[in-house]
Every structure is written in C-alpha cells, then in structure tokens.
Design a protein around this motif. Structure first.
Motif, PDB file in Angstrom:
ATOM      1  N   PHE A 180      -1.576  37.065 -98.004  1.00 36.70           N
ATOM      2  CA  PHE A 180      -1.967  37.977 -99.069  1.00 36.70           C
ATOM      3  C   PHE A 180      -1.267  37.558-100.359  1.00 36.70           C
ATOM      4  N   GLU A 219      -3.938  41.259-102.133  1.00 39.55           N
ATOM      5  CA  GLU A 219      -5.298  40.739-101.985  1.00 39.55           C
ATOM      6  C   GLU A 219      -5.262  39.594-100.984  1.00 39.55           C
ATOM      7  N   GLU A 220      -6.057  39.727 -99.927  1.00 34.47           N
ATOM      8  CA  GLU A 220      -6.079  38.677 -98.914  1.00 34.47           C
ATOM      9  C   GLU A 220      -6.657  37.393 -99.500  1.00 34.47           C
ATOM     10  N   SER A 265      -6.375  42.719 -90.528  1.00 33.88           N
ATOM     11  CA  SER A 265      -5.697  43.425 -91.609  1.00 33.88           C
ATOM     12  C   SER A 265      -6.026  44.909 -91.510  1.00 33.88           C
ATOM     13  N   TYR A 266      -5.160  45.716 -92.098  1.00 31.75           N
ATOM     14  CA  TYR A 266      -5.272  47.171 -92.009  1.00 31.75           C
ATOM     15  C   TYR A 266      -5.164  47.754 -93.406  1.00 31.75           C
ATOM     16  N   ARG A 267      -6.018  48.710 -93.694  1.00 34.13           N
ATOM     17  CA  ARG A 267      -5.999  49.357 -95.007  1.00 34.13           C
ATOM     18  C   ARG A 267      -5.268  50.690 -94.915  1.00 34.13           C
ATOM     19  N   ARG A 316      -5.055  51.949-102.916  1.00 30.32           N
ATOM     20  CA  ARG A 316      -5.443  51.394-101.620  1.00 30.32           C
ATOM     21  C   ARG A 316      -4.908  49.978-101.485  1.00 30.32           C
ATOM     22  N   GLU A 346      -4.039  46.626 -98.493  1.00 31.07           N
ATOM     23  CA  GLU A 346      -4.264  46.030 -97.177  1.00 31.07           C
ATOM     24  C   GLU A 346      -2.946  45.478 -96.694  1.00 31.07           C
ATOM     25  N   TRP A 347      -2.763  45.467 -95.390  1.00 26.77           N
ATOM     26  CA  TRP A 347      -1.538  45.012 -94.774  1.00 26.77           C
ATOM     27  C   TRP A 347      -1.904  44.156 -93.569  1.00 26.77           C
ATOM     28  N   ASP A 396      -3.263  51.263 -87.208  1.00 31.53           N
ATOM     29  CA  ASP A 396      -4.471  50.891 -86.481  1.00 31.53           C
ATOM     30  C   ASP A 396      -5.204  52.074 -85.852  1.00 31.53           C
ATOM     31  N   LEU A 406      -8.384  56.026 -92.438  1.00 29.18           N
ATOM     32  CA  LEU A 406      -7.446  55.479 -93.410  1.00 29.18           C
ATOM     33  C   LEU A 406      -6.194  56.352 -93.460  1.00 29.18           C
TER      34      LEU A 406
END
Length: 178
Positions: free
Chosen positions: A67, A76-77, A102-104, A111, A113-114, A158, A162
């Motif tokens: 990211f 940002e991926e 990835s997880y939001r 928002r 992503e991780w 997971d 959200l």
C-alpha cells in the motif's frame, strides 16, 4: 572513473519542498503492520508493487500486498504490476503485508484499506493522525454502547460489514475536584 550516485531520499525531498531528481537511486520508507518504517534503496523512478516488495527483502511477491501511504494519510493499494512515480514527490512511504486479502474500515469518517485481518488500537490512532497518549479509539457498535479499544488490543476486520472506529480525547481527572 565513475563516482557512485548519491541516494535521493524521497522523504527529505518532500520535507524540503523540492522535486526529486529524474534518476535513482532513491531511498523510500517501507513499513510493516505495526507502522515501523525502515529505509530501502530502489533504482527505478517508477517501481512496480512487485519491485517494492522484493526490494524490501520479501520473497514471493504474490503472497504480499503493498500500500502507498499518501500525503493525506490515506492508504492506496499498489498492485504487483502497477507503477508509482517516485519523482512526483507524492509518496515516500509504503506498507507491506504478508497477505492475499485487504480489509476496509472507517476511522473518523475516513475509509481506509488494510492488508491484515486484525489491527491494533495504537495503529488505528496513528492512522487517524491523533496523539496516542491523549486520544482513545472506539469501535462503533450498533444498538449497543461503543467499545473502547486499548492500544495493544487487536480488532478483527474480517467480520461481515464495514468496521467503524472513531477517536476522541480521553477523559482525565487531573486537576479536578477531589
């Protein structure tokens, strides 16, 4: 006799408000899921996600996510074959995860992503850009009381839906009535 090129530190360029030179080598910052960053050197001014992962010493790039940490703090991926332009002086830090998913989540209305299915309270505070010593972080729970998240507590990202987090100043009794 050729003299080696001086390494262009992208973070220093941004801090000094100048554009990096057009050719490498470049020093970028690569971090882990705990936001511990180390400097690595890459020659390509437009590296791919794969190059960044491999330059950081990770084998099997396909088993990792990278990211970009944007100047506004958002993540940002960067796909394996996608490039980023180091000369634009917009990104100097990257996060690498040993993960395929990835997880939001949302924190303070932003928002993100991780690249890992868990995240700690301390990392959430750092991503929110607040002072971890003065601010707390809470998980928003619909229909129930919001749950405080300790710095060392890991929260799963997971679950279905959200996850919403928010930060706030921790209450203190310092200087109050006794």
């Amino acid at each position: 006799m050729n003299t080696p090129l001086k390494i262009e530190d992208i973070l220093a360029c941004i801090q000094e408000g100048r554009k990096p030179r057009d050719h490498g080598p470049y020093k970028i910052q690569v971090g882990d899921p705990d936001l511990n960053f180390t400097g690595v050197v890459i020659d390509d001014p437009m590296p791919t996600g794969r190059q960044i992962i491999e330059t950081a010493g990770n084998r099997k790039a396909e088993e990792h996510l990278v990211f970009q940490v944007l100047r506004n703090g958002e993540l940002e991926e960067l796909n394996l074959e996608e490039t980023t332009d180091l000369r634009a002086a917009k990104v100097e830090r990257f996060l690498i995860f040993h993960s395929a998913a990835s997880y939001r989540f949302d924190i303070d209305g932003k928002r993100l992503e991780w690249g890992h299915k868990v995240i700690s309270g301390r990392v959430l505070k750092r991503l929110a850009g607040v002072d971890p010593a003065k601010f707390g972080v809470w998980l928003e729970v619909r229909g129930e009381e919001d749950r405080p998240i300790a710095d060392n507590e890991l929260v799963r990202l997971d679950d279905e839906g959200l996850e919403h987090f928010f930060t706030g100043i921790c209450e203190t009794t310092e200087g109050g009535a006794q």
